[in-house]
Design a protein around this motif. Structure first.
Motif, PDB file in Angstrom:
ATOM      1  N   LEU A 255       0.841  -1.204   0.000  1.00 30.57           N
ATOM      2  CA  LEU A 255       0.000   0.000   0.000  1.00 30.57           C
ATOM      3  C   LEU A 255       0.873   1.250   0.000  1.00 30.57           C
ATOM      4  CD1 LEU A 255      -3.015  -0.161   2.444  1.00 30.57           C
ATOM      5  CD2 LEU A 255      -2.979   0.096  -0.022  1.00 30.57           C
ATOM      6  N   GLU A 256       1.933   1.195   0.815  1.00 34.52           N
ATOM      7  CA  GLU A 256       2.863   2.314   0.919  1.00 34.52           C
ATOM      8  C   GLU A 256       3.479   2.583  -0.447  1.00 34.52           C
ATOM      9  OE1 GLU A 256       3.045   4.715   3.141  1.00 34.52           O
ATOM     10  OE2 GLU A 256       3.570   3.300   4.720  1.00 34.52           O
ATOM     11  N   GLY A 257       3.889   1.504  -1.099  1.00 35.26           N
ATOM     12  CA  GLY A 257       4.526   1.643  -2.402  1.00 35.26           C
ATOM     13  C   GLY A 257       3.587   2.299  -3.395  1.00 35.26           C
ATOM     14  N   ILE A 258       2.354   1.808  -3.422  1.00 40.08           N
ATOM     15  CA  ILE A 258       1.420   2.318  -4.424  1.00 40.08           C
ATOM     16  C   ILE A 258       1.019   3.758  -4.117  1.00 40.08           C
ATOM     17  CG2 ILE A 258      -0.906   2.024  -5.342  1.00 40.08           C
ATOM     18  CD1 ILE A 258      -0.382  -1.030  -5.019  1.00 40.08           C
ATOM     19  N   THR A 259       0.698   4.038  -2.866  1.00 36.70           N
ATOM     20  CA  THR A 259       0.240   5.399  -2.561  1.00 36.70           C
ATOM     21  C   THR A 259       1.388   6.407  -2.611  1.00 36.70           C
ATOM     22  OG1 THR A 259       0.452   4.900  -0.218  1.00 36.70           O
ATOM     23  CG2 THR A 259      -1.747   4.753  -1.163  1.00 36.70           C
ATOM     24  N   SER A 260       2.633   5.956  -2.385  1.00 41.89           N
ATOM     25  CA  SER A 260       3.752   6.901  -2.458  1.00 41.89           C
ATOM     26  C   SER A 260       4.072   7.278  -3.892  1.00 41.89           C
ATOM     27  CB  SER A 260       5.026   6.311  -1.853  1.00 41.89           C
ATOM     28  OG  SER A 260       4.843   5.985  -0.529  1.00 41.89           O
ATOM     29  N   PHE A 261       3.754   6.390  -4.810  1.00 42.02           N
ATOM     30  CA  PHE A 261       4.215   6.634  -6.169  1.00 42.02           C
ATOM     31  C   PHE A 261       3.111   6.765  -7.194  1.00 42.02           C
ATOM     32  CE2 PHE A 261       8.155   5.765  -4.243  1.00 42.02           C
ATOM     33  CZ  PHE A 261       9.026   6.562  -4.956  1.00 42.02           C
ATOM     34  N   SER A 262       1.873   6.756  -6.737  1.00 36.29           N
ATOM     35  CA  SER A 262       0.801   6.873  -7.705  1.00 36.29           C
ATOM     36  C   SER A 262      -0.448   7.448  -7.052  1.00 36.29           C
ATOM     37  CB  SER A 262       0.495   5.486  -8.256  1.00 36.29           C
ATOM     38  OG  SER A 262      -0.746   5.504  -8.905  1.00 36.29           O
ATOM     39  N   THR A 263      -1.114   8.310  -7.787  1.00 34.36           N
ATOM     40  CA  THR A 263      -2.415   8.775  -7.312  1.00 34.36           C
ATOM     41  C   THR A 263      -3.517   8.147  -8.160  1.00 34.36           C
ATOM     42  OG1 THR A 263      -2.068  10.724  -8.674  1.00 34.36           O
ATOM     43  CG2 THR A 263      -1.692  10.993  -6.327  1.00 34.36           C
ATOM     44  N   ALA A 264      -3.148   7.126  -8.929  1.00 29.71           N
ATOM     45  CA  ALA A 264      -4.138   6.478  -9.803  1.00 29.71           C
ATOM     46  C   ALA A 264      -5.355   5.956  -9.030  1.00 29.71           C
ATOM     47  CB  ALA A 264      -3.475   5.361 -10.603  1.00 29.71           C
TER      48      ALA A 264
END
Ligand code: UDP
Ligand code: MG
Length: 320
Positions: free
Chosen positions: A225-234
């Motif tokens: 989750l951290e990875g996705i929310t840190s690098f994407s606002t998709a």
């Protein structure tokens, strides 16, 4: 030329974040030192970061530092988690290049000379890519593969697959990384974000030497989750699209109902369809709110501007 007159050799520092690794540190050092000794034209060093361990890790580290002048030790005030322990280590690393390695000997230190060779060819980030993962369950492999796929699709910063934190950073990559002070740190993403010339070295990842993995599936899920929310606002956009889609469907359905009522009248009923629509819309709204909440929470955390970690003891090497 006498040695004291010459330029000091470039320094290569190996940064090792460790949490409850008392059992394995000695074995790590026993494998690391010969590798460092074998590096021509470089002064090797090791920086151990004790991430608030609850076993004898710190005592072992201090003993190792007492035996070996090239070893320096840093103790954090409590357990901050691997990403922050690593950040603390990199912040304190005084070197021309750093290598990041896990304390559990899953990453072979013998690969370091190859990293160094690539660095000398001009690469700024040289990372190890796992050919296969011994001693890991199929479920972990499967979830890892799924995660990289999602990351690839959602984020504009491609995160190399099957790559851990085992890597070498040049001085300028290290400096760039130090400039990234966000709280929610997905290090693999940050390493990739820095850019410069990067290359990968494939290797076999060994099973853990001693002790247990500190990452269970819940932690890994949060990590993802951290990875996705840190690098994407998709995901935020996904909420919008789902909203638009359901609104469009609802509108079409409304037209059907109106037409039906006008043509054939309305013999009451309609409870099941009403319930379905209400629950469906309620669910979608909660999902969208949750997504917004994830980002809002992170924004809140960042806005507090706390230091990323606190240092308890810092004992640099005399060699630095
Ligand atoms: N680690 C740490 N702080 C933590 C958890 C782990 O510094 O809160 C260190 C740990 O000591 C090891 C590295 O991070 O050196 C990788 O941890 P682990 O081997 O448990 O992860 P895995 O290899 O299972 O992904
Ligand atoms: Mg490990």
């Amino acid at each position: 030329m006498p040695p004291d007159m010459s330029e000091p050799l470039p320094r290569l520092l190996v940064v090792v974040p460790a949490f409850n690794e008392g059992e394995g540190l000695r074995a790590l050092q026993a494998r690391l030192l010969p590798v460092l000794d074998g590096l021509d034209g470089l002064r090797g060093g090791i920086l151990y970061v004790d991430d608030g361990s609850r076993d004898d890790t710190w005592d072992v580290m201090c003993a190792l530092a007492a035996e070996e002048p090239r070893v320096e030790v840093l103790k954090l005030s409590r357990n901050f988690g691997k990403e922050l322990a690593l950040t603390a280590g990199l912040d304190h690393a005084e070197a021309d290049a750093v290598v990041v390695i896990d304390a559990d000997l899953q990453d072979p230190p013998e690969l370091i000379p190859e990293f160094v060779a690539h660095w000398r060819q001009g690469f700024d980030v040289v990372y190890g890519t796992r050919l296969q993962r011994d001693g890991e369950t199929w479920l972990k492999k499967l979830t890892a593969a799924g995660f990289y796929r999602v990351m690839d699709r959602l984020s504009h910063t491609p995160v190399p697959r099957d790559t851990g934190d085992f890597r070498l950073l040049s001085r300028r990559a290290l400096d760039a990384l130090r400039g990234l002070r966000e709280r929610h740190r997905f290090m693999k993403g940050l390493f990739a974000w820095v850019g410069f010339r990067q290359c990968s070295v494939p290797y076999r990842r060994d099973p853990r030497h001693a002790g247990q993995s500190k990452f269970n599936y819940w932690k890994l899920w949060n990590f993802a989750l951290e990875g996705i929310t840190s690098f994407s606002t998709a995901p935020l956009r996904v909420a919008t699209y789902i909203g638009v889609l359901t609104a469009a469907l609802a509108f079409a359905y409304g037209l059907v109902i109106v037409a039906k009522t006008l043509l054939w009248g309305e013999p009451v009923a309609g409870y099941p369809s009403l319930m379905t629509v209400i629950l469906f819309l309620g669910g979608i709204q909660l999902i969208a709110l949750g997504m917004i909440g994830e980002y809002l929470g992170r924004l809140y955390d960042e806005s507090k501007q706390r230091p990323l970690y606190l240092v308890d003891t810092w004992q640099p090497s005399h060699d630095a």
